[in-house]
Design a protein around this motif. Structure first.
Motif, PDB file in Angstrom:
ATOM      1  N   ALA A   4       7.649 -18.939 -20.814  1.00 45.03           N
ATOM      2  CA  ALA A   4       7.732 -20.603 -22.219  1.00 45.03           C
ATOM      3  C   ALA A   4       7.948 -21.290 -21.441  1.00 45.03           C
ATOM      4  N   THR A   5       8.101 -21.663 -19.943  1.00 42.14           N
ATOM      5  CA  THR A   5       8.016 -22.785 -18.973  1.00 42.14           C
ATOM      6  C   THR A   5       6.839 -23.095 -17.404  1.00 42.14           C
ATOM      7  N   PRO A   6       6.726 -23.532 -17.692  1.00 41.91           N
ATOM      8  CA  PRO A   6       5.871 -23.429 -15.753  1.00 41.91           C
ATOM      9  C   PRO A   6       6.383 -21.868 -15.321  1.00 41.91           C
ATOM     10  N   ALA A   7       7.482 -22.208 -14.975  1.00 41.55           N
ATOM     11  CA  ALA A   7       7.965 -20.425 -13.984  1.00 41.55           C
ATOM     12  C   ALA A   7       7.454 -19.328 -14.957  1.00 41.55           C
ATOM     13  N   VAL A   8       6.359 -18.096 -13.900  1.00 42.33           N
ATOM     14  CA  VAL A   8       6.765 -16.679 -14.744  1.00 42.33           C
ATOM     15  C   VAL A   8       7.867 -15.987 -14.095  1.00 42.33           C
ATOM     16  N   THR A   9       7.881 -15.311 -14.510  1.00 37.74           N
ATOM     17  CA  THR A   9       9.970 -14.648 -14.489  1.00 37.74           C
ATOM     18  C   THR A   9      10.003 -13.322 -14.873  1.00 37.74           C
ATOM     19  N   VAL A  10      10.433 -12.517 -14.087  1.00 38.30           N
ATOM     20  CA  VAL A  10      10.418 -11.004 -14.077  1.00 38.30           C
ATOM     21  C   VAL A  10      11.854 -10.551 -13.911  1.00 38.30           C
ATOM     22  N   GLN A  24       7.581 -17.288  -9.987  1.00 32.50           N
ATOM     23  CA  GLN A  24       6.872 -18.375  -9.161  1.00 32.50           C
ATOM     24  C   GLN A  24       6.669 -19.129 -10.037  1.00 32.50           C
ATOM     25  N   VAL A  25       6.835 -20.259  -9.999  1.00 34.30           N
ATOM     26  CA  VAL A  25       6.219 -21.719 -11.009  1.00 34.30           C
ATOM     27  C   VAL A  25       4.395 -21.862  -9.948  1.00 34.30           C
ATOM     28  N   ASP A  26       4.297 -21.987 -11.668  1.00 33.74           N
ATOM     29  CA  ASP A  26       2.613 -22.990 -11.496  1.00 33.74           C
ATOM     30  C   ASP A  26       2.657 -22.744 -13.036  1.00 33.74           C
ATOM     31  N   ALA A  27       2.463 -23.485 -13.915  1.00 34.26           N
ATOM     32  CA  ALA A  27       2.289 -23.734 -15.237  1.00 34.26           C
ATOM     33  C   ALA A  27       0.575 -23.268 -15.752  1.00 34.26           C
ATOM     34  N   ARG A  28      -0.381 -22.813 -14.435  1.00 35.46           N
ATOM     35  CA  ARG A  28      -1.646 -23.052 -14.760  1.00 35.46           C
ATOM     36  C   ARG A  28      -1.793 -21.632 -14.669  1.00 35.46           C
ATOM     37  N   ARG A  29      -0.848 -20.459 -14.351  1.00 35.94           N
ATOM     38  CA  ARG A  29      -1.483 -19.503 -13.808  1.00 35.94           C
ATOM     39  C   ARG A  29      -0.650 -17.934 -14.494  1.00 35.94           C
ATOM     40  N   HIS A  30      -0.002 -17.645 -16.177  1.00 32.76           N
ATOM     41  CA  HIS A  30       0.595 -17.395 -15.928  1.00 32.76           C
ATOM     42  C   HIS A  30       0.095 -15.981 -16.654  1.00 32.76           C
ATOM     43  N   GLY A  31      -1.091 -16.507 -17.525  1.00 32.08           N
ATOM     44  CA  GLY A  31      -2.148 -14.984 -17.190  1.00 32.08           C
ATOM     45  C   GLY A  31      -2.528 -13.809 -15.906  1.00 32.08           C
ATOM     46  N   GLU A  32      -2.274 -14.712 -14.815  1.00 30.72           N
ATOM     47  CA  GLU A  32      -2.834 -13.876 -13.989  1.00 30.72           C
ATOM     48  C   GLU A  32      -1.515 -13.747 -13.174  1.00 30.72           C
ATOM     49  N   LEU A  33       0.018 -13.969 -13.112  1.00 27.77           N
ATOM     50  CA  LEU A  33       0.377 -13.559 -12.351  1.00 27.77           C
ATOM     51  C   LEU A  33       1.761 -13.319 -13.085  1.00 27.77           C
ATOM     52  N   LEU A  34       1.245 -12.918 -14.274  1.00 32.39           N
ATOM     53  CA  LEU A  34       2.708 -12.298 -15.067  1.00 32.39           C
ATOM     54  C   LEU A  34       2.764  -9.878 -14.820  1.00 32.39           C
ATOM     55  N   GLY A  66       1.069 -20.576 -22.164  1.00 31.73           N
ATOM     56  CA  GLY A  66       1.867 -19.912 -21.616  1.00 31.73           C
ATOM     57  C   GLY A  66       3.127 -19.219 -22.067  1.00 31.73           C
ATOM     58  N   LEU A  67       3.085 -19.971 -23.463  1.00 29.88           N
ATOM     59  CA  LEU A  67       4.340 -18.678 -24.215  1.00 29.88           C
ATOM     60  C   LEU A  67       3.795 -17.705 -25.115  1.00 29.88           C
ATOM     61  N   ARG A  68       2.671 -18.027 -24.738  1.00 33.20           N
ATOM     62  CA  ARG A  68       1.772 -16.548 -25.722  1.00 33.20           C
ATOM     63  C   ARG A  68       1.488 -15.112 -24.910  1.00 33.20           C
ATOM     64  N   VAL A  69       1.737 -16.234 -23.888  1.00 34.28           N
ATOM     65  CA  VAL A  69       0.900 -14.316 -22.502  1.00 34.28           C
ATOM     66  C   VAL A  69       2.734 -13.881 -22.698  1.00 34.28           C
ATOM     67  N   GLY A  70       3.268 -14.021 -22.302  1.00 36.03           N
ATOM     68  CA  GLY A  70       4.610 -13.624 -22.477  1.00 36.03           C
ATOM     69  C   GLY A  70       5.260 -12.447 -23.683  1.00 36.03           C
ATOM     70  N   LEU A  71       4.578 -13.206 -24.984  1.00 35.60           N
ATOM     71  CA  LEU A  71       5.319 -13.106 -25.752  1.00 35.60           C
ATOM     72  C   LEU A  71       3.865 -11.450 -26.141  1.00 35.60           C
TER      73      LEU A  71
END
Length: 215
Positions: A4-10, A24-34, A66-71
């Motif tokens: 939900a934020t620029p951080a992709v966190t698991v 990892q903080v990257d607001a444009r790569r949520h889908g790539e990093l998760l 970004g929020l949708r990627v995690g959900l």
């Protein structure tokens, strides 16, 4: 997990403590990093995905994509593995992390909502939110938050409105999981894994849209 934020966190939590975590903080790569982050956490713990017994996901508020990627990822894992999935407000996770780091209440949490706005909420202490999350321009809420520490990237971005900015800037999945575990152990009901939207998405159908039909 939270996007939900620029951080992709698991993180992986065993009910008592965090076993492994990555952010990892990257607001444009949520889908790539998760998904690589999920693999990395499981590898660090020496476990496979089938060892997971439940999922916790941050429900925002946060920017739409970004929020949708995690959900969506949490929902896919839950469906494939027949696991329960629990939602936690991302701002609550930030507040909880701040409390674990020693911040005493009352205080506020603010994250970047773009459009020169912040998503924010006020807390009596790191477990207790007072009121619902909201989205506002920093100048419009500066007076009501005057004198309070403000946690999160929103405070860092707008120091003129929030002079007492505190860490962490972004939510951590470890704190989110620990908060969820605590609430579940206490018999509290968690949120459904649905996005907490506080405004309309940036992408909208243009006005006066013309429908073209074949003759």
């Amino acid at each position: 997990m939270d996007t939900a934020t620029p951080a992709v966190t698991v993180a992986l939590h065993d009910g008592s403590a965090v076993v492994a975590a990555t952010s990892q903080v990257d607001a444009r790569r949520h889908g790539e990093l998760l998904l690589p982050a999920v693999d990395r956490v499981l590898s660090e713990a020496g476990l496979e995905l089938d060892a997971v017994t439940g999922l916790v996901v941050g429900v925002g508020p946060g920017p739409y994509t970004g929020l949708r990627v995690g959900l969506v990822t949490a929902a896919a894992f839950a469906s494939a593995l027949s696991l329960p999935v629990y939602g936690v407000c991302t701002l609550d996770g930030l507040a909880y992390a701040a409390g674990l780091a020693g911040l005493q209440g009352p205080f506020a949490v603010a994250t970047d909502a773009r459009r020169k706005e912040v998503y924010w909420a006020r807390y009596e202490d790191f477990r207790t939110r007072t009121g619902d999350p909201a989205v506002d321009r920093p100048a419009d809420i500066a007076e009501q938050l005057a004198g309070l520490p403000v946690v999160g990237a929103g405070a860092v971005l707008y120091p003129e409105a929030f002079p007492d900015a505190r860490e962490p800037e972004h939510v951590s999945a470890g704190a989110l999981a620990a908060l969820a575990a605590e609430r579940l152990a206490a018999g509290q009901e968690l949120l459904p894994p649905q996005p907490l939207y506080l405004r309309r998405p940036d992408a909208q159908v243009p006005k006066n849209y013309k429908v073209v039909t074949p003759k």
